[in-house]
Scaffold this active site. Structure first.
Site, PDB file in Angstrom:
ATOM      1  CE  LYS A 197     -40.332 101.319 -56.445  1.00  0.00           C
ATOM      2  NZ  LYS A 197     -41.853 101.799 -56.335  1.00  0.00           N
TER       3      LYS A 197
ATOM      4  CE  LYS B 136     -41.158  97.743 -58.104  1.00  0.00           C
ATOM      5  NZ  LYS B 136     -42.384  98.876 -57.909  1.00  0.00           N
TER       6      LYS B 136
HETATM    7  O1  PB1 Z   1     -44.242  96.230 -62.457  1.00  0.00           O
HETATM    8  C1  PB1 Z   1     -43.508  97.455 -62.228  1.00  0.00           C
HETATM    9  O2  PB1 Z   1     -42.904  98.009 -63.107  1.00  0.00           O
HETATM   10  C2  PB1 Z   1     -43.882  98.026 -61.016  1.00  0.00           C
HETATM   11  C3  PB1 Z   1     -43.726  99.209 -60.918  1.00  0.00           C
HETATM   12  C4  PB1 Z   1     -43.800  99.920 -59.518  1.00  0.00           C
HETATM   13  C5  PB1 Z   1     -45.328  99.324 -58.742  1.00  0.00           C
HETATM   14  N1  PB1 Z   1     -45.139  99.319 -57.401  1.00  0.00           N
HETATM   15  C6  PB1 Z   1     -43.695 101.290 -59.418  1.00  0.00           C
HETATM   16  C7  PB1 Z   1     -42.281 101.720 -59.872  1.00  0.00           C
HETATM   17  C8  PB1 Z   1     -42.173 103.059 -60.348  1.00  0.00           C
HETATM   18  O3  PB1 Z   1     -43.058 103.533 -61.391  1.00  0.00           O
HETATM   19  O4  PB1 Z   1     -41.469 103.950 -59.915  1.00  0.00           O
HETATM   20  C9  PB1 Z   1     -44.539 102.091 -58.926  1.00  0.00           C
HETATM   21  C10 PB1 Z   1     -43.942 103.346 -57.966  1.00  0.00           C
HETATM   22  N2  PB1 Z   1     -45.227 103.332 -56.986  1.00  0.00           N
END
Ligand code: PB1
Length: 336
Positions: free
Chosen positions: A202, A255
């Protein structure tokens, strides 16, 4: 008479008919089993339109059944839950993340009852619940306290698992949280009943803005570059995936999606034995939505291309806010 190309250079004969084209693309099919619907759930009495993501609706505990049933009836197989609660008391350790009042904890048993065949996945993180907006617990000097963070993340994951989640998906990116979660699940007799989907690769991306706007989860100070991967680092992505595989995750994720298809490919090539998810995040959703709204692209055609690119790169499952309309398209397709 021009010399015709050699037989083995004649490709058109392989795809001049729609059925032949289907045969040529059978391993990148999109079915309901390849889709995960990310769902925002709060305590709102009525569904609320998500301003930063037109077309996306935030459900409430009291209305999620009636909102989701039509989509389940179209074939929905997997949902990924995100709690959205404004006006809560946020603190250093994100206490509300596993509060019994958290809408995620309240809605899991209801979904299990209403939709017995639906896979319930829960995002596990602290950022929507901490007063500093970071995904972990901070030391007094403003740096992540990794040990305290993975202990806390494991507590939250356990709470969602005990509420009935089939899959817990830690998106925090702390070092060692997969091992901490697995140990906790095993200690509480859930080691063989709950899967751990790791947001393994990620990246610290600019594509998360619309989501952070919905969940009010942006960092209050600094950024997430010390724990989300640097966008240019393939090596760290390889090492993060290996770390989480070694610690016992059941499934992997890359991601965001479109800007990271090379990482999708390298991850699947290295670990074909693991189901690989890719997250088409909020900024990717908004980008396609607004481009189509502006008439720059045809949404259906381009979205299908993007989904195919993710499947071609090696993703087994695509987490996408477009899931409801894709299921509509699949329904129409299945009639022919
Ligand atoms: O759709 C999205 O943008 C997902 C964002 C994601 C959710 N898992 C994270 C990204 C971020 O805000 O850094 C949230 C982090 N826990």
């Amino acid at each position: 008479m021009s010399k015709s190309p050699e037989a083995r250079h004649l490709l058109h004969s392989g795809y001049f008919h729609p059925v032949l084209r289907k045969l040529q693309t059978s391993n990148v099919e999109i079915s309901p089993y390849n889709l995960v619907f990310p769902v925002f759930v709060g305590n709102n009495e009525k569904p609320v339109d998500v301003k930063s993501m037109p077309g996306v609706v935030q459900y409430g505990v009291s209305n999620i059944e009636e909102c989701l049933r039509p989509i389940v009836n179209k074939g929905l197989k997997l949902v990924l839950l995100f709690g959205v609660e404004h006006g809560i008391l946020k603190d250093e350790k994100g206490s509300y993340a596993d509060s019994p009042r958290n809408p995620v904890i309240q809605v899991i048993p209801k979904l299990r009852r209403c939709f017995p065949d639906l896979i319930i996945m829960c995002d596990v993180c602290l950022c929507a619940y901490t007063n500093h907006g970071h995904c972990g617990i901070m030391s007094s000097d403003g740096v992540i306290d990794n040990e305290a963070s993975i202990e806390r993340i494991a507590q939250v994951a356990l709470a969602y698992a005990q509420a009935g989640a089939h899959i817990v998906a830690p998106s925090d990116m702390m070092d060692g949280r997969i091992g901490a979660i697995k140990r906790s699940l095993i200690d509480y007799g859930l080691g063989n009943r709950v899967s751990v989907l790791s947001y393994a690769a990620k990246f610290a991306s600019g594509f998360y803005g619309p989501f952070r706007d919905v969940t009010k989860s942006a960092p209050v100070f600094s950024d997430r570059k010390c724990y989300q991967l640097p966008p240019g680092s393939k090596g760290l992505a390889t090492r993060a995936v290996l770390r989480d595989v070694t610690e016992g995750c059941d499934m992997l994720m890359v991601k965001p999606g479109l800007a990271y298809l090379d990482i999708v490919k390298q991850t699947k090539d290295a670990h074909p034995e693991y189901p690989l998810f890719v997250y088409q995040v909020s900024g990717e959703y908004a980008m396609l939505y607004h481009a189509a709204k502006a008439g720059a692209i045809d949404l259906r055609g381009v979205l299908e291309e993007v989904l195919l690119s993710m499947r071609r790169a090696g993703a087994d499952c695509i987490i996408t806010y477009f899931t409801p309309i894709i299921l509509d398209w699949l329904q129409v397709k299945s009639k022919y």
